[in-house]
Scaffold this active site. Structure first.
Site, PDB file in Angstrom:
ATOM      1  CG  HIS A 176     -17.561 -16.606  28.925  1.00 44.61           C
ATOM      2  ND1 HIS A 176     -17.988 -15.315  29.092  1.00 44.61           N
ATOM      3  CD2 HIS A 176     -18.020 -17.016  27.715  1.00 44.61           C
ATOM      4  CE1 HIS A 176     -18.691 -14.959  28.030  1.00 44.61           C
ATOM      5  NE2 HIS A 176     -18.712 -15.972  27.173  1.00 44.61           N
TER       6      HIS A 176
ATOM      7  CG  ASP B 278     -17.376 -21.811  21.560  1.00 42.81           C
ATOM      8  OD1 ASP B 278     -18.369 -21.925  20.819  1.00 42.81           O
ATOM      9  OD2 ASP B 278     -16.777 -20.743  21.732  1.00 42.81           O
TER      10      ASP B 278
HETATM   11  N1  CMC Z   1      -7.890 -23.333  30.047  1.00 41.35           N
HETATM   12  C1  CMC Z   1      -6.924 -23.191  30.976  1.00 41.35           C
HETATM   13  N2  CMC Z   1      -6.690 -22.027  31.633  1.00 41.35           N
HETATM   14  C2  CMC Z   1      -7.472 -21.002  31.350  1.00 41.35           C
HETATM   15  C3  CMC Z   1      -8.507 -21.075  30.417  1.00 41.35           C
HETATM   16  C4  CMC Z   1      -8.699 -22.302  29.762  1.00 41.35           C
HETATM   17  N3  CMC Z   1      -9.649 -22.450  28.840  1.00 41.35           N
HETATM   18  N4  CMC Z   1      -9.122 -19.880  30.340  1.00 41.35           N
HETATM   19  C5  CMC Z   1      -8.508 -19.067  31.191  1.00 41.35           C
HETATM   20  N5  CMC Z   1      -7.493 -19.743  31.794  1.00 41.35           N
HETATM   21  C6  CMC Z   1      -6.563 -19.216  32.794  1.00 41.35           C
HETATM   22  C7  CMC Z   1      -5.498 -18.359  32.107  1.00 41.35           C
HETATM   23  O1  CMC Z   1      -4.423 -19.133  31.671  1.00 41.35           O
HETATM   24  C8  CMC Z   1      -5.173 -17.402  33.194  1.00 41.35           C
HETATM   25  O2  CMC Z   1      -4.308 -18.055  34.097  1.00 41.35           O
HETATM   26  P1  CMC Z   1      -3.091 -17.241  34.797  1.00 41.35           P
HETATM   27  O3  CMC Z   1      -3.769 -16.161  35.598  1.00 41.35           O
HETATM   28  O4  CMC Z   1      -2.422 -18.295  35.616  1.00 41.35           O
HETATM   29  O5  CMC Z   1      -2.257 -16.715  33.665  1.00 41.35           O
HETATM   30  C9  CMC Z   1      -6.487 -17.173  33.936  1.00 41.35           C
HETATM   31  O6  CMC Z   1      -7.282 -18.324  33.644  1.00 41.35           O
HETATM   32  C10 CMC Z   1      -7.234 -15.930  33.459  1.00 41.35           C
HETATM   33  O7  CMC Z   1      -7.220 -15.903  32.017  1.00 41.35           O
HETATM   34  P2  CMC Z   1      -7.757 -14.666  31.157  1.00 41.35           P
HETATM   35  O8  CMC Z   1      -7.424 -14.880  29.723  1.00 41.35           O
HETATM   36  O9  CMC Z   1      -7.314 -13.383  31.781  1.00 41.35           O
HETATM   37  O10 CMC Z   1      -9.311 -14.794  31.439  1.00 41.35           O
HETATM   38  P3  CMC Z   1     -10.466 -14.227  30.588  1.00 41.35           P
HETATM   39  O11 CMC Z   1     -11.641 -14.307  31.455  1.00 41.35           O
HETATM   40  O12 CMC Z   1     -10.161 -12.930  29.974  1.00 41.35           O
HETATM   41  O13 CMC Z   1     -10.530 -15.336  29.414  1.00 41.35           O
HETATM   42  C11 CMC Z   1     -11.226 -16.513  27.517  1.00 41.35           C
HETATM   43  C12 CMC Z   1     -11.639 -15.618  28.684  1.00 41.35           C
HETATM   44  C13 CMC Z   1     -12.503 -17.033  26.865  1.00 41.35           C
HETATM   45  C14 CMC Z   1     -10.417 -15.708  26.489  1.00 41.35           C
HETATM   46  C15 CMC Z   1     -10.388 -17.716  28.043  1.00 41.35           C
HETATM   47  O14 CMC Z   1     -11.070 -18.389  29.055  1.00 41.35           O
HETATM   48  C16 CMC Z   1      -9.976 -18.672  26.923  1.00 41.35           C
HETATM   49  O15 CMC Z   1      -9.007 -18.415  26.206  1.00 41.35           O
HETATM   50  N6  CMC Z   1     -10.709 -19.827  26.788  1.00 41.35           N
HETATM   51  C17 CMC Z   1     -10.434 -20.783  25.746  1.00 41.35           C
HETATM   52  C18 CMC Z   1     -11.078 -20.333  24.446  1.00 41.35           C
HETATM   53  C19 CMC Z   1     -12.574 -20.430  24.480  1.00 41.35           C
HETATM   54  O16 CMC Z   1     -13.158 -21.442  24.875  1.00 41.35           O
HETATM   55  N7  CMC Z   1     -13.246 -19.366  24.029  1.00 41.35           N
HETATM   56  C20 CMC Z   1     -14.705 -19.307  23.917  1.00 41.35           C
HETATM   57  C21 CMC Z   1     -15.297 -18.300  24.830  1.00 41.35           C
HETATM   58  S1  CMC Z   1     -17.089 -18.381  24.845  1.00 41.35           S
HETATM   59  C22 CMC Z   1     -17.541 -17.624  23.342  1.00 41.35           C
HETATM   60  C23 CMC Z   1     -18.643 -16.631  23.473  1.00 41.35           C
HETATM   61  O17 CMC Z   1     -19.263 -16.431  24.511  1.00 41.35           O
HETATM   62  O18 CMC Z   1     -18.914 -15.977  22.466  1.00 41.35           O
END
Ligand code: CMC
Length: 384
Positions: A265, A319
């Site tokens: 998140h 989710d």
């Molecule tokens: N599984 C594996 N690795 C992950 C995941 C995950 N679900 N989420 C983040 N990472 C890793 C990502 O690969 C990255 O690794 P590296 O630095 O080695 O490249 C690191 O963590 C940071 O990722 P980011 O995309 O910069 O982190 P963020 O905080 O911007 O991401 C997110 C937030 C929700 C887009 C992401 O965690 C994600 O894609 N999750 C899966 C989709 C999901 O479950 N979304 C629902 C969010 S909750 C909805 C709401 O509140 O409305």
């Protein structure tokens, strides 16, 4: 050419940019805390209803008994759809994505409002409540029509959540299912300045009407990076199919740099408090229905992912279990995002109204890095 006085900072993704002061929602992403108007999500999930939470979000305080009765009655009376709108929904291709149907129907609702652009705050709230009240009717009607069944009329004596299940499934839901749906709607009603709420706020800042504001929120929520992860998380659990295969899936996914859906998140760097509540409800619901395999598979994926991601700030989010809860309640997968939207209209409205009370047109800047002062080339002189 004008000289740039200070170095320009580009806030890609608007990370950590504050666009307003707000009294609506507070998230402590380090401490796993979420509050609506100062009340913890745990207290609201345990004691409130979707109607009461909507009142709280929009008007700023918990209603008295008579205020809640009036508000609940008002929403229940707004649920029915104009015949022409039902005909319009009937005319949509049955292959339409329900989220596109909801977006189009909410936009069309403005056409039936004699004064769609009235900008008195009370009128704006009333229009938003009408949209929120009708959204479940629209979603359920389309689902029945695409399955060759007649839409069920709304029933004013049912709660908003129970009435949605009734209109979707075609029979009065049990109290327990209605309660779970109600709590799920509370959990999805608001979440601070996320992408769709920002979209609504931008539209509100232009003094556009409530139909445009909420339609823009629906359009933004539709994307897979925002509203779509619950569908993807459920699909993963269904594909994995058995708790014994969870670890193999997680190891392979992480080795291939794939994301585990329902994890991670932008704001929470620990457990999403909504996940904790939904997981408990999911377990109870699975036990009650005697369908525990899906839940056990999700739990096995979660435990494996937590083991393999240990040391990172990636934890289960809302989710990871919402899709399982919706699925177990009999909601088709492609209705998960519309259900999210039906609930989030409450939060979108609260933020749009709050912003409008101290409005400033939202107009950021883009740092121009293209060419300048090019001579215009007539079309006949251009190279193909
Ligand atoms: N599984 C594996 N690795 C992950 C995941 C995950 N679900 N989420 C983040 N990472 C890793 C990502 O690969 C990255 O690794 P590296 O630095 O080695 O490249 C690191 O963590 C940071 O990722 P980011 O995309 O910069 O982190 P963020 O905080 O911007 O991401 C997110 C937030 C929700 C887009 C992401 O965690 C994600 O894609 N999750 C899966 C989709 C999901 O479950 N979304 C629902 C969010 S909750 C909805 C709401 O509140 O409305």
């Amino acid at each position: 050419m004008c000289a740039v006085k200070d170095p320009v900072v580009i806030h890609k993704g608007l990370d950590n940019v504050y666009v307003k002061e707000s009294k609506i929602c507070f998230i402590d992403g380090e401490a796993s805390k979420l509050f609506y108007r100062g009340y913890s999500i745990e207290a609201l999930a345990s004691h409130s209803t979707f109607e009461e939470t909507t009142y709280l979000l929009i008007y700023g305080s918990l209603p008295t008994r008579s205020q809640l009765e009036d508000f609940t009655k008002r929403i229940s009376l707004y649920r029915s759809l104009e015949t022409s709108l039902l005909q319009l929904i009937h005319s949509f291709p049955i292959t339409s994505d329900p989220m596109d149907v909801l977006r189009t129907a909410v936009s069309a609702l403005g056409l039936y409002d004699p004064q769609p652009a009235s900008d008195r705050i009370e009128d704006r709230i009333d229009k938003a409540l009408r949209i929120m009240a009708k959204a479940p009717t629209i979603v359920a009607a389309f689902d029945r029509l695409r399955n060759g069944r007649e839409p069920m009329p709304p029933r004013t004596e049912l709660s908003h959540a129970a009435d949605f299940l009734q209109m979707l499934i075609g029979k009065t839901p049990g109290d327990y299912d209605a309660h779970i749906m109600d709590v799920a709607m509370i959990l999805h009603a608001e979440h601070e300045m996320n992408a769709s709420t920002f979209s609504c706020t931008v539209t509100a800042s232009t003094l556009a009407d409530m139909y445009s504001i909420i339609t823009s929120g629906i359009g933004t929520l539709r994307g897979p990076l925002h509203g779509g992860a619950n569908e993807a998380a459920l699909k993963t659990v269904l594909d994995v199919g058995d708790p014994s295969k969870a670890d193999e899936y997680v190891v392979r996914a992480l080795a291939e740099k794939k994301r585990i859906m329902g994890f991670g998140h932008r704001v929470y760097k620990t457990w999403d408090p909504r996940y904790v509540i939904l997981k408990k409800l999911g377990a109870e619901l699975a036990a009650q229905k005697g369908e525990t395999k899906l839940f056990e598979t999700a739990t096995a994926i979660e435990e494996s992912a937590l083991r393999h991601l240990a040391g990172s700030p990636i934890f289960p989010n809302v989710d990871s279990y919402s899709g399982i809860v919706f699925h177990t309640l009999g909601i088709p997968t492609d209705l998960f995002i519309p259900v999210f939207a039906m609930s989030r209209i409450a939060g979108w409205t609260a933020h749009a109204i709050e912003y409008l009370q101290a409005n400033r047109l939202i107009r950021p800047k883009a740092l121009y890095v293209g060419q300048k002062e090019l001579p215009y080339v007539p079309i006949d002189s251009r190279q193909e």
